[in-house]
Enzyme design. Structure first.
Site, mmCIF file in Angstrom:
data_model
loop_
_atom_site.group_PDB
_atom_site.id
_atom_site.type_symbol
_atom_site.label_atom_id
_atom_site.label_comp_id
_atom_site.label_asym_id
_atom_site.label_seq_id
_atom_site.Cartn_x
_atom_site.Cartn_y
_atom_site.Cartn_z
ATOM 1 N N GLY A 218 -7.439 59.053 52.264
ATOM 2 C CA GLY A 218 -6.859 58.015 51.195
ATOM 3 C C GLY A 218 -5.730 57.443 52.079
ATOM 4 O O GLY A 218 -5.910 56.999 52.690
ATOM 5 N N VAL A 222 -0.150 58.993 49.225
ATOM 6 C CA VAL A 222 -0.693 60.588 48.929
ATOM 7 C C VAL A 222 -0.685 61.425 49.941
ATOM 8 O O VAL A 222 -0.578 62.665 49.957
ATOM 9 C CB VAL A 222 -2.013 60.471 48.325
ATOM 10 C CG1 VAL A 222 -2.411 61.597 47.794
ATOM 11 C CG2 VAL A 222 -1.953 59.394 46.882
ATOM 12 N N GLY A 223 -1.024 61.083 51.346
ATOM 13 C CA GLY A 223 -0.979 61.794 52.551
ATOM 14 C C GLY A 223 0.140 62.517 52.753
ATOM 15 O O GLY A 223 0.121 63.626 52.965
ATOM 16 N N GLU A 240 -7.015 61.496 57.020
ATOM 17 C CA GLU A 240 -7.694 60.125 57.196
ATOM 18 C C GLU A 240 -7.465 59.112 56.415
ATOM 19 O O GLU A 240 -7.680 59.017 55.044
ATOM 20 C CB GLU A 240 -9.294 60.422 57.106
ATOM 21 C CG GLU A 240 -9.784 61.422 58.156
ATOM 22 C CD GLU A 240 -9.925 61.173 59.382
ATOM 23 O OE1 GLU A 240 -9.618 59.972 59.757
ATOM 24 O OE2 GLU A 240 -9.973 62.067 60.365
ATOM 25 N N CYS A 274 -11.917 51.696 54.792
ATOM 26 C CA CYS A 274 -10.773 52.049 55.724
ATOM 27 C C CYS A 274 -10.617 51.221 56.963
ATOM 28 O O CYS A 274 -9.475 51.008 57.603
ATOM 29 C CB CYS A 274 -10.463 53.360 55.638
ATOM 30 S SG CYS A 274 -11.610 54.267 56.456
#
Length: 464
Positions: A218, A222-223, A240, A274
């Site tokens: 994501g 949020v990571g 990732e 991504c």
């Protein structure tokens, strides 16, 4: 999570049978249920069922059967969520995952073999080896842009390594999430693999539990939340992420060929990839010269009106649509720009004369807008890249071996690809992952087995 002593004296079969029965109630949404679920998965690990090569191969084969038996159902879900055409959806979601499964099945026995290690003379006589063992219970949090592939490709590695797993599909792809929740328990060992649907509250509740590994795909915001949640338990994490993956366009390049490959890589999944080329650093006159080739490549790929193209997708929701359309004034429109909020359609768009400080250059685009940023020379292109976060991928179109050498030596990125954007992630012998802001950790092929295993050192020295 409840202490393990609450379940170690219970019969594993009874625990998982109770777990299976709770799926028929609404208790699966409660924190108490999640704690019990994870306890049941940990109890199953004590039986060592998941460590056998037969179990691992059986789970991968079952996942393969799921994908082939329910191909049409899954394609319909992907079309509903993202407007994906059947050819693109099969190639990038189902076919991609099938290839990952087959590659793993073909090599799994070799990967699981203990590997002898040399010892220094002072320890002889003795033998040494390394063995891979499962980490335990892993959590896979999938994104919405490739909601099938990015839930199941990590799961392939987790199962191949002999782990139990909890899969959290994206709530922003609800049809695919529902399909995974319905099908995975039917095909996989439901004692060992669970699916938890939901949004932020459900993900937050999951992250409050102790896992042995968390695999998140994501964005960086949020990571950081995932890393913070993992810290109290010292849980290892694979992130990732993404970022702005640049393209260096060198003079002397076949611009027509480069344009076709740029269009294919950039507008796949309506740019919601991504590793999509985020912007082009066009050296010298190539900034102007590439424009008609990009326009021609868009028309060749998607027709005069991409809105009617069967294989051109849609933006995932109105929020992302509004964010993207706000970027359209960042440069001169070469082609595209048309949009329709009611259908979440945004045409493949190329912007020229884009300034480095333009709004479209301030964040990952993650949509079908390709800016062209002119730079005077390779030195300026390299400086531009190095002044920013390390990208998930760096692409270049060049006929110069010196340019290739300098980009390899003077930049850092998750991957470096010459001549063909995006395709590196389809090669399972290559690691896929980022560096710095674009992520940490790697997977695909044997790298997935490394990610979801502990490599244990074993030394054996006789007493006499």
């Amino acid at each position: 999570m409840a202490p393990q002593t609450h379940t170690t004296d219970l019969d594993a079969a009874a625990v998982v049978d109770r777990l299976r029965r709770t799926f028929t109630t609404h208790r699966t949404t409660s924190p108490e249920w999640r704690r019990g679920q994870l306890a049941a998965l940990r109890t199953l690990l004590t039986t060592h069922r998941t460590t056998s090569p037969e179990w691992r191969r059986g789970q991968l084969a079952a996942l393969r059967t799921l994908l082939t038996d329910h191909r049409d159902d899954l394609l319909a879900a992907l079309a509903e969520d993202l407007g994906k055409g059947p050819e693109e959806a099969y190639r990038t979601e189902i076919g991609f995952t099938l290839h990952e499964i087959d590659h793993t099945l073909d090599r799994l026995d070799d990967w699981l073999e203990p590997r002898p290690a040399e010892l220094p003379e002072r320890l002889l006589p003795a033998t040494a080896r390394t063995v891979r063992e499962p980490l335990g219970v892993v959590l896979v949090i999938a994104p919405w842009n490739y909601p099938l592939q990015l839930a199941l490709a990590p799961l392939v590695g987790a199962l191949a390594a002999g782990n139990c797993a909890v899969v959290k599909p994206s709530e922003l792809a609800p049809a695919t999430s529902a399909a995974l929740a319905r099908l995975l328990p039917r095909y996989l060992d439901s004692d060992a693999v669970a699916v938890v649907e939901g949004a932020v509250p459900e993900t937050t509740a999951l992250l409050a539990q102790r896992f042995d590994h968390i695999f998140y795909t994501g964005n960086g915001t949020v990571g950081r939340i995932v890393l913070t949640a993992a810290a109290p338990h010292l849980t290892p994490v694979t992130l990732e992420l993404g970022g702005k993956s640049p393209v260096v366009l060198d003079p002397g390049t076949d611009l027509a060929a480069a344009a076709r490959r740029l269009v294919t890589g950039k507008f796949l999944n309506a740019g919601q990839t991504c590793v999509a080329p985020d912007y082009v650093l066009a050296i010298g006159d190539t900034a102007r010269e590439i424009e008609p080739h990009l326009a021609a490549a868009v028309r060749e790929t998607y027709g005069a009106d991409p809105a009617g193209a069967k294989e051109y997708g849609r933006i995932v929701n109105e929020r992302h649509f509004d964010r993207l359309t706000a970027l359209l004034d960042s440069g001169r429109t070469v082609i595209g720009g048309a949009h329709d909020r009611t259908t979440r359609y945004l045409a493949p768009t190329v912007l020229a004369d884009v300034a480095p400080d333009a709004p479209v250059m301030q964040e990952e685009i993650f949509g079908p807008i390709l800016p062209i940023v002119p730079v005077p020379d390779l030195d300026a292109a390299i400086a531009f890249i190095n002044e920013r976060d390390k990208p998930l991928a760096l692409y270049a179109f060049t006929a110069s071996e010196d340019t290739k050498r300098r980009l390899l030596a003077e930049t850092s990125s998750g991957a470096l690809t010459f001549g063909l954007p995006v395709a590196h992630l389809t090669a399972p012998e290559l690691p896929f992952g980022g560096v710095g802001e674009s992520g940490m950790g790697r997977y695909h092929g044997e790298y997935s087995l490394d990610t979801f295993s502990h490599t244990r050192a074993v030394l054996d020295k006789p007493l006499v």
